[in-house]
Design an enzyme around this catalytic site. Structure first.
Site, PDB file in Angstrom:
ATOM      1  N   LYS A 187     -45.086 -12.577 -80.810  1.00  0.00           N
ATOM      2  CA  LYS A 187     -43.701 -12.536 -80.217  1.00  0.00           C
ATOM      3  C   LYS A 187     -43.351 -11.595 -79.350  1.00  0.00           C
ATOM      4  O   LYS A 187     -44.508 -10.662 -79.053  1.00  0.00           O
ATOM      5  CB  LYS A 187     -42.650 -12.175 -81.628  1.00  0.00           C
ATOM      6  N   TYR A 234     -36.254 -22.755 -83.952  1.00  0.00           N
ATOM      7  CA  TYR A 234     -35.899 -22.128 -85.058  1.00  0.00           C
ATOM      8  C   TYR A 234     -34.352 -22.520 -85.564  1.00  0.00           C
ATOM      9  O   TYR A 234     -33.635 -22.174 -86.298  1.00  0.00           O
ATOM     10  CB  TYR A 234     -35.455 -20.669 -84.786  1.00  0.00           C
ATOM     11  N   ARG A 271     -48.913  -8.520 -90.428  1.00  0.00           N
ATOM     12  CA  ARG A 271     -47.583  -7.671 -90.355  1.00  0.00           C
ATOM     13  C   ARG A 271     -47.751  -6.505 -91.357  1.00  0.00           C
ATOM     14  O   ARG A 271     -46.939  -5.575 -91.108  1.00  0.00           O
ATOM     15  CB  ARG A 271     -46.509  -8.772 -91.122  1.00  0.00           C
ATOM     16  N   HIS A 304     -45.678 -15.644 -85.430  1.00  0.00           N
ATOM     17  CA  HIS A 304     -45.136 -16.542 -86.081  1.00  0.00           C
ATOM     18  C   HIS A 304     -46.162 -17.508 -86.588  1.00  0.00           C
ATOM     19  O   HIS A 304     -47.213 -17.748 -85.656  1.00  0.00           O
ATOM     20  CB  HIS A 304     -44.221 -17.417 -85.110  1.00  0.00           C
TER      21      HIS A 304
HETATM   22  P1  IDP Z   1     -41.508 -16.601 -91.178  1.00  0.00           P
HETATM   23  O1  IDP Z   1     -41.383 -16.278 -89.852  1.00  0.00           O
HETATM   24  O2  IDP Z   1     -42.401 -15.798 -92.356  1.00  0.00           O
HETATM   25  O3  IDP Z   1     -41.862 -18.086 -91.393  1.00  0.00           O
HETATM   26  P2  IDP Z   1     -38.751 -17.379 -91.840  1.00  0.00           P
HETATM   27  O4  IDP Z   1     -37.987 -17.151 -93.108  1.00  0.00           O
HETATM   28  O5  IDP Z   1     -39.156 -18.748 -91.226  1.00  0.00           O
HETATM   29  O6  IDP Z   1     -40.063 -16.453 -91.765  1.00  0.00           O
HETATM   30  O7  IDP Z   1     -37.978 -16.932 -90.416  1.00  0.00           O
HETATM   31  C1  IDP Z   1     -38.244 -16.823 -89.247  1.00  0.00           C
HETATM   32  C2  IDP Z   1     -37.928 -15.679 -88.460  1.00  0.00           C
HETATM   33  O8  IDP Z   1     -36.805 -15.214 -88.341  1.00  0.00           O
HETATM   34  C3  IDP Z   1     -38.900 -14.325 -89.089  1.00  0.00           C
HETATM   35  O9  IDP Z   1     -40.006 -14.341 -88.714  1.00  0.00           O
HETATM   36  C4  IDP Z   1     -38.029 -13.419 -88.418  1.00  0.00           C
HETATM   37  O10 IDP Z   1     -38.479 -13.012 -86.989  1.00  0.00           O
HETATM   38  C5  IDP Z   1     -36.584 -13.844 -88.256  1.00  0.00           C
HETATM   39  N1  IDP Z   1     -35.810 -13.420 -89.584  1.00  0.00           N
HETATM   40  C6  IDP Z   1     -35.900 -13.965 -90.807  1.00  0.00           C
HETATM   41  N2  IDP Z   1     -34.991 -13.368 -91.847  1.00  0.00           N
HETATM   42  C7  IDP Z   1     -34.611 -12.415 -90.982  1.00  0.00           C
HETATM   43  C8  IDP Z   1     -33.452 -11.371 -91.035  1.00  0.00           C
HETATM   44  O11 IDP Z   1     -33.016 -11.316 -92.332  1.00  0.00           O
HETATM   45  N3  IDP Z   1     -33.112 -10.387 -90.201  1.00  0.00           N
HETATM   46  C9  IDP Z   1     -33.679 -10.599 -88.972  1.00  0.00           C
HETATM   47  N4  IDP Z   1     -34.735 -11.503 -88.699  1.00  0.00           N
HETATM   48  C10 IDP Z   1     -34.825 -12.529 -89.853  1.00  0.00           C
HETATM   49 MG    MG Z   2     -40.856 -20.093 -90.764  1.00  0.00          MG
END
Ligand code: IDP
Ligand code: MG
Length: 178
Positions: free
Chosen positions: A38, A78, A131, A144
């Site tokens: 990212k 997304y 991470r 990601h």
């Molecule tokens: P992942 O990347 O671990 O699969 P997901 O739940 O699919 O997690 O969320 C996608 C992306 O959205 C996360 O990697 C992060 O960048 C962002 N994100 C998820 N939850 C939050 C939040 O509560 N606050 C800000 N950004 C978030």
């Molecule tokens: Mg995800």
């Protein structure tokens, strides 16, 4: 130097091992994951560090580009999160600078890459994960990774154009897969 010593020094897999990389074998269905560094990972100079974790693990890089993501592509990528309160901020973050798009291939690569990446919230991610080692906040979690093989296919098709992936076999494959 005698013949055995020469063979030992060349340190190459025996011909029978090399034969396992023949086209007939490599045509079996393969799993691919879309991995993306990212904008924070690019800005912080973590590109080499992150790529090297997947390389060292033993997955094969099939696609790689530095890319400024347009807003509509970030929204499509997304789309499952579009009702979340953080969605506008997420789109702004992902389009705030170049990302590094990658297609990694290997048996089990999707689940394994998720383990290498670590939990969504970097404070909960285990030490040793990307991470866990390199980030502190969910909104700046540097990388990601696809969450299923089907999403791996979908996301690679979304982020790469026809002809941008390279079909190649690594000479290391016989040393990584029996
Ligand atoms: P992942 O990347 O671990 O699969 P997901 O739940 O699919 O997690 O969320 C996608 C992306 O959205 C996360 O990697 C992060 O960048 C962002 N994100 C998820 N939850 C939050 C939040 O509560 N606050 C800000 N950004 C978030
Ligand atoms: Mg995800």
């Amino acid at each position: 130097m005698d013949a055995m010593a020469v063979l030992a020094r060349t340190s190459r897999p025996a011909p029978t091992l090399l034969a396992t990389t023949s086209p007939a074998v490599s045509r079996r269905p393969v799993e691919q994951s879309y991995i993306m560094i990212k904008p924070d990972g690019v800005q912080r100079g973590l590109v080499g560090e992150i790529i090297s974790r997947f390389e060292k693990k033993g997955f094969v890089l099939k696609g790689l580009k530095l890319f400024q993501c347009p807003k509509d592509l970030a929204q499509e990528h997304y789309k499952d999160l579009k009702e979340k309160p953080f969605f506008p901020g997420l789109i702004e973050y992902i389009t705030s600078g170049p990302v590094v798009c990658m297609a990694w291939e290997g048996d089990g690569v999707v689940a394994s890459a998720r383990k290498l990446i670590g939990a969504t919230n970097p404070l909960q991610a285990e030490p040793g994960t990307i991470r866990g080692d390199l980030a502190v906040q969910t909104g700046r979690n540097v990388v990601h990774g696809s969450d299923s093989p089907d999403n791996g296919k979908r996301e690679i098709a979304l982020w790469f154009k026809e002809g941008e992936l390279c079909e190649w076999e690594s000479v290391l494959t016989p040393w990584l897969v029996e």
